[in-house]
Design a protein around this motif. Sequence first.
Motif, PDB file in Angstrom:
ATOM      1  N   ALA A   7       0.882  -1.169  -0.061  1.00 31.35           N
ATOM      2  CA  ALA A   7       0.062   0.032  -0.168  1.00 31.35           C
ATOM      3  C   ALA A   7       0.783   1.193  -0.017  1.00 31.35           C
ATOM      4  O   ALA A   7       1.955   1.298   0.245  1.00 31.35           O
ATOM      5  N   GLU A   8       0.063   2.457  -0.279  1.00 32.85           N
ATOM      6  CA  GLU A   8       0.889   3.607  -0.270  1.00 32.85           C
ATOM      7  C   GLU A   8       1.905   4.049   1.002  1.00 32.85           C
ATOM      8  O   GLU A   8       1.409   3.582   2.107  1.00 32.85           O
ATOM      9  N   PHE A   9       2.808   4.635   0.827  1.00 39.42           N
ATOM     10  CA  PHE A   9       3.767   5.198   1.928  1.00 39.42           C
ATOM     11  C   PHE A   9       4.553   3.973   2.687  1.00 39.42           C
ATOM     12  O   PHE A   9       4.815   4.431   3.921  1.00 39.42           O
ATOM     13  N   VAL A  10       4.623   2.919   2.105  1.00 34.74           N
ATOM     14  CA  VAL A  10       5.327   1.807   2.717  1.00 34.74           C
ATOM     15  C   VAL A  10       6.865   2.016   2.613  1.00 34.74           C
ATOM     16  O   VAL A  10       7.291   2.501   1.312  1.00 34.74           O
ATOM     17  N   TRP A  11       7.716   1.583   3.591  1.00 34.24           N
ATOM     18  CA  TRP A  11       8.977   1.519   3.474  1.00 34.24           C
ATOM     19  C   TRP A  11       9.617   0.178   3.640  1.00 34.24           C
ATOM     20  O   TRP A  11       9.099  -0.693   4.607  1.00 34.24           O
ATOM     21  N   ILE A  12      10.533  -0.173   2.577  1.00 37.72           N
ATOM     22  CA  ILE A  12      11.043  -1.489   2.839  1.00 37.72           C
ATOM     23  C   ILE A  12      12.555  -1.224   2.753  1.00 37.72           C
ATOM     24  O   ILE A  12      13.084  -0.767   1.785  1.00 37.72           O
ATOM     25  N   PHE A  13      13.464  -2.142   3.683  1.00 35.58           N
ATOM     26  CA  PHE A  13      14.649  -1.894   3.680  1.00 35.58           C
ATOM     27  C   PHE A  13      15.750  -2.986   2.991  1.00 35.58           C
ATOM     28  O   PHE A  13      14.998  -3.856   2.698  1.00 35.58           O
ATOM     29  N   PRO A  14      16.962  -2.699   2.957  1.00 37.28           N
ATOM     30  CA  PRO A  14      17.574  -3.884   2.291  1.00 37.28           C
ATOM     31  C   PRO A  14      17.667  -5.397   2.586  1.00 37.28           C
ATOM     32  O   PRO A  14      17.642  -5.628   3.964  1.00 37.28           O
ATOM     33  N   TYR A  15      17.639  -6.139   1.689  1.00 31.47           N
ATOM     34  CA  TYR A  15      17.793  -7.423   1.927  1.00 31.47           C
ATOM     35  C   TYR A  15      16.588  -8.135   2.388  1.00 31.47           C
ATOM     36  O   TYR A  15      16.399  -9.088   3.027  1.00 31.47           O
ATOM     37  N   VAL A  16      15.377  -7.290   2.421  1.00 27.04           N
ATOM     38  CA  VAL A  16      14.124  -7.949   2.920  1.00 27.04           C
ATOM     39  C   VAL A  16      13.512  -8.701   1.638  1.00 27.04           C
ATOM     40  O   VAL A  16      13.706  -8.630   0.591  1.00 27.04           O
ATOM     41  N   VAL A  17      12.936  -9.834   2.112  1.00 20.66           N
ATOM     42  CA  VAL A  17      12.385 -10.802   1.270  1.00 20.66           C
ATOM     43  C   VAL A  17      10.912 -10.734   1.589  1.00 20.66           C
ATOM     44  O   VAL A  17      10.342 -11.349   2.558  1.00 20.66           O
ATOM     45  N   LEU A  18       9.967 -10.608   0.467  1.00 23.31           N
ATOM     46  CA  LEU A  18       8.676 -10.877   0.493  1.00 23.31           C
ATOM     47  C   LEU A  18       8.442 -12.124  -0.163  1.00 23.31           C
ATOM     48  O   LEU A  18       8.345 -12.325  -1.531  1.00 23.31           O
ATOM     49  N   THR A  19       8.263 -13.281   0.285  1.00 12.45           N
ATOM     50  CA  THR A  19       8.106 -14.677  -0.149  1.00 12.45           C
ATOM     51  C   THR A  19       6.605 -14.832  -0.569  1.00 12.45           C
ATOM     52  O   THR A  19       5.725 -14.058  -0.236  1.00 12.45           O
ATOM     53  N   ASN A  20       6.278 -16.155  -1.244  1.00 10.01           N
ATOM     54  CA  ASN A  20       5.069 -16.296  -1.614  1.00 10.01           C
ATOM     55  C   ASN A  20       4.841 -17.723  -1.613  1.00 10.01           C
ATOM     56  O   ASN A  20       3.693 -18.135  -1.905  1.00 10.01           O
ATOM     57  N   ASP A  21       5.661 -18.558  -1.353  1.00  7.18           N
ATOM     58  CA  ASP A  21       5.375 -20.060  -1.585  1.00  7.18           C
ATOM     59  C   ASP A  21       5.643 -20.687  -0.141  1.00  7.18           C
ATOM     60  O   ASP A  21       6.767 -20.774   0.526  1.00  7.18           O
ATOM     61  N   PRO A  22       4.238 -21.224   0.539  1.00 10.39           N
ATOM     62  CA  PRO A  22       4.514 -21.589   1.791  1.00 10.39           C
ATOM     63  C   PRO A  22       5.426 -23.060   1.870  1.00 10.39           C
ATOM     64  O   PRO A  22       5.630 -23.235   3.043  1.00 10.39           O
ATOM     65  N   HIS A  23       5.409 -23.715   0.840  1.00  9.93           N
ATOM     66  CA  HIS A  23       6.393 -25.164   0.988  1.00  9.93           C
ATOM     67  C   HIS A  23       7.100 -25.151  -0.294  1.00  9.93           C
ATOM     68  O   HIS A  23       6.893 -26.309  -1.154  1.00  9.93           O
ATOM     69  N   PRO A  24       8.025 -24.349  -0.389  1.00  8.93           N
ATOM     70  CA  PRO A  24       8.832 -24.403  -1.844  1.00  8.93           C
ATOM     71  C   PRO A  24       9.581 -25.723  -1.809  1.00  8.93           C
ATOM     72  O   PRO A  24      10.139 -26.263  -1.048  1.00  8.93           O
ATOM     73  N   PRO A  25       9.569 -26.027  -3.321  1.00  6.26           N
ATOM     74  CA  PRO A  25       8.733 -25.702  -4.205  1.00  6.26           C
ATOM     75  C   PRO A  25       7.365 -26.419  -4.296  1.00  6.26           C
ATOM     76  O   PRO A  25       7.321 -27.654  -3.944  1.00  6.26           O
ATOM     77  N   SER A  26       6.233 -25.241  -4.522  1.00  5.24           N
ATOM     78  CA  SER A  26       5.193 -25.961  -4.763  1.00  5.24           C
ATOM     79  C   SER A  26       4.392 -24.928  -5.926  1.00  5.24           C
ATOM     80  O   SER A  26       4.872 -24.212  -6.366  1.00  5.24           O
ATOM     81  N   ASP A  27       3.202 -25.713  -6.237  1.00  8.18           N
ATOM     82  CA  ASP A  27       2.241 -24.886  -7.359  1.00  8.18           C
ATOM     83  C   ASP A  27       0.913 -24.856  -6.912  1.00  8.18           C
ATOM     84  O   ASP A  27       0.421 -25.789  -6.214  1.00  8.18           O
ATOM     85  N   GLY A  28       0.533 -24.008  -7.039  1.00  8.86           N
ATOM     86  CA  GLY A  28      -1.053 -23.556  -6.666  1.00  8.86           C
ATOM     87  C   GLY A  28      -1.331 -23.280  -5.199  1.00  8.86           C
ATOM     88  O   GLY A  28      -2.652 -23.187  -5.136  1.00  8.86           O
ATOM     89  N   PHE A  29      -0.366 -22.969  -4.668  1.00  5.73           N
ATOM     90  CA  PHE A  29      -0.642 -22.693  -3.228  1.00  5.73           C
ATOM     91  C   PHE A  29       0.019 -21.430  -2.733  1.00  5.73           C
ATOM     92  O   PHE A  29       0.290 -20.841  -1.805  1.00  5.73           O
TER      93      PHE A  29
END
Lengths: 250, 250, 250
Positions: free
Chosen positions: B131-153
């Motif tokens: 969203a607007e006005f957010v700050w994110i600093f170096p080496y932060v990772v926003l992940t998306n795979d709960p059980h890497p590697p997986s498909d559909g989740f």
Amino acid sequence: MIHPTAIIDPAARLGEGVEVGPFSIVHADVELGDGSVVGSHCELGHPAAAGDVGPLRIGSGALIRSHNVVYAGSTFGDGLQTGHQVTIREGIEAAEGLRVGTLGDLQGDATFGRHVRLHSNVNIGRGSRIAEFVWIFPYVVLTNDPHPPSDGFHAGVTIERFAVVATSSVVFPGVTIGEGSLVGAQSLVRDDVPPGMIYSGNPGKVLAPAKRLLLSDRSGPAYPWRRHFHRGYPDDVVQGWIAEFAKPGS
Amino acid sequence: MIHPTAIIDPAARLGEGVEVGPFSIVHADVELGDGSVVGSHCELGHPAAAGDVGPLRIGSGALIRSHNVVYAGSTFGDGLQTGHQVTIREGIEAAEGLRVGTLGDLQGDATFGRHVRLHSNVNIGRGSRIAEFVWIFPYVVLTNDPHPPSDGFHAGVTIERFAVVATSSVVFPGVTIGEGSLVGAQSLVRDDVPPGMIYSGNPGKVLAPAKRLLLSDRSGPAYPWRRHFHRGYPDDVVQGWIAEFAKPGS
Amino acid sequence: MIHPTAIIDPAARLGEGVEVGPFSIVHADVELGDGSVVGSHCELGHPAAAGDVGPLRIGSGALIRSHNVVYAGSTFGDGLQTGHQVTIREGIEAAEGLRVGTLGDLQGDATFGRHVRLHSNVNIGRGSRIAEFVWIFPYVVLTNDPHPPSDGFHAGVTIERFAVVATSSVVFPGVTIGEGSLVGAQSLVRDDVPPGMIYSGNPGKVLAPAKRLLLSDRSGPAYPWRRHFHRGYPDDVVQGWIAEFAKPGS
């Protein structure tokens, strides 16, 4: 097509249908297999500080994205894929299907089995031995110096087949991560990880068998991942995995 | 000025006064707003592996520094600024004023509200909603795979307005970081973070309301940061913040 | 040799025998010492956002590898070496022998003593003061903002001579890491580290004197490292270290 701005040494051996993008450089002792594609602003076959380290050999069907630097003195099997801004130093021996994500930093003198997947920004120290079908996620560091800086005591990391190292983990020198094990995100891996186990934390420890983790829809175990995840692997490999888990009791 | 070594597809739509630096490439389906400046060694409108993903649209007044790769298939509002060596894949929808630091790695399919600030070397996984006005600093990772590697989740991370994620933190798939909250450095964020709270540690937990943190001179609370930090935001936005905190009891 | 595709401003002052690789750019106010080598796809003397920040001065014998961006307004002593894809902003004052690894991100306004070694992908915040013979390993962040984002409260990190900061550690603003100390991998350094001590963990703490750590072959203490590690340092420096530890009782 070789872009007219690309600088290709006449001694470079480019296979059939090779494409090289704008402002890229291919040095003399480079062999690029049929159908390989090199993006813009790359430098392939960069001389090594150590002197003559032999050719850079890349198999067929490679996709090397923009702003890569790949040194002389390495061999890659067919189907290599790299992201952008990747640096690969000399002394890599990689089997087919290696993928190196954007900003990857392979420091040389390492081996990779078939179809290893390195996500973005992975740091692979010298002496690493990575078996087939391993996954490594962003900001993972495979270290090699037990008492930095030191000389003569380096020991690389060994990662066995099907193992997964999640994001931002650090693996200590000489550690072996066992077959099919899972290292959780942001873990400090100071000890060997037994096969098939979850290891997590800072400091890290063995938590439980990986097979206990369920997929999000609870349709089955998340690990071994080859039971449910097949995207991007060759048909014969996938058929083998399907057969493996179709056996009663598997 | 377009540098004579730059390669601009004649079909690219460049606004008034656009500058493109040496050895940069602009593909056909790119729209660059008036007054935008592109540094050296960039590639804009890079084709996506998925095929036709539509144009790359960048608003007016953009500053894209050297060695950037920006794919087709994204839209950026006015005032985009990027550091050096940034990679941005397809499927980004960003409102005005996005800043992406050097070595940023935006993996595509993500949304950004107004004036989001990503410091150097941030890794934004697919499906992130910031969203607007957010700050994110170096080496932060926003992940998306709960059980890497997986498909559909896969499930992206959501970060609400005014939140701050400090350096080297990892955010788990599907997590929501609430409005105005603060994630401390090197945190492992496994749970949702309630609005206005400090969350910290590996494993992380909620510690206290963010408003309890005082500025170094003890002149007042450090959070919400918009009470005291205004640099680089539009006048009307800053005036709104000043008015908000001028109210009795605020 | 200056490659014919390189773009060198006629006002740049290149010493004897300087080499500049393909597709590299050298701006006007750049001084490159005798025998320096610049790789491909670099940009040296990049203008600073702040306006005129003075020249970029690089001493003799520099080796600047490919895809580097170095801003105007910094001074480097002889023997600078950088890896690939490095970004260095204005305001750096570095003594001789600085090495910056691949993907390094020096954000400007920092000082470096003699022979500092930064491994790959190190993030050096503004205001850092790093003394001679320091080692910093991958993904280390030297921060400077105690309550991000804030203005007027920034305080850089100080690292004293011979100290070592291992991989993936984060150092808080204003912290001093004492002479000869060792920060373990993946540590969160919130407090000053006394000289000669090991500091480790998240949250970190002082563990023990560094001299208690033995080399892997138990031939002696691993720290101070200058007792056993001499590679790459000038002869006179190494002779001094040898003499220091040859004294009885040392």
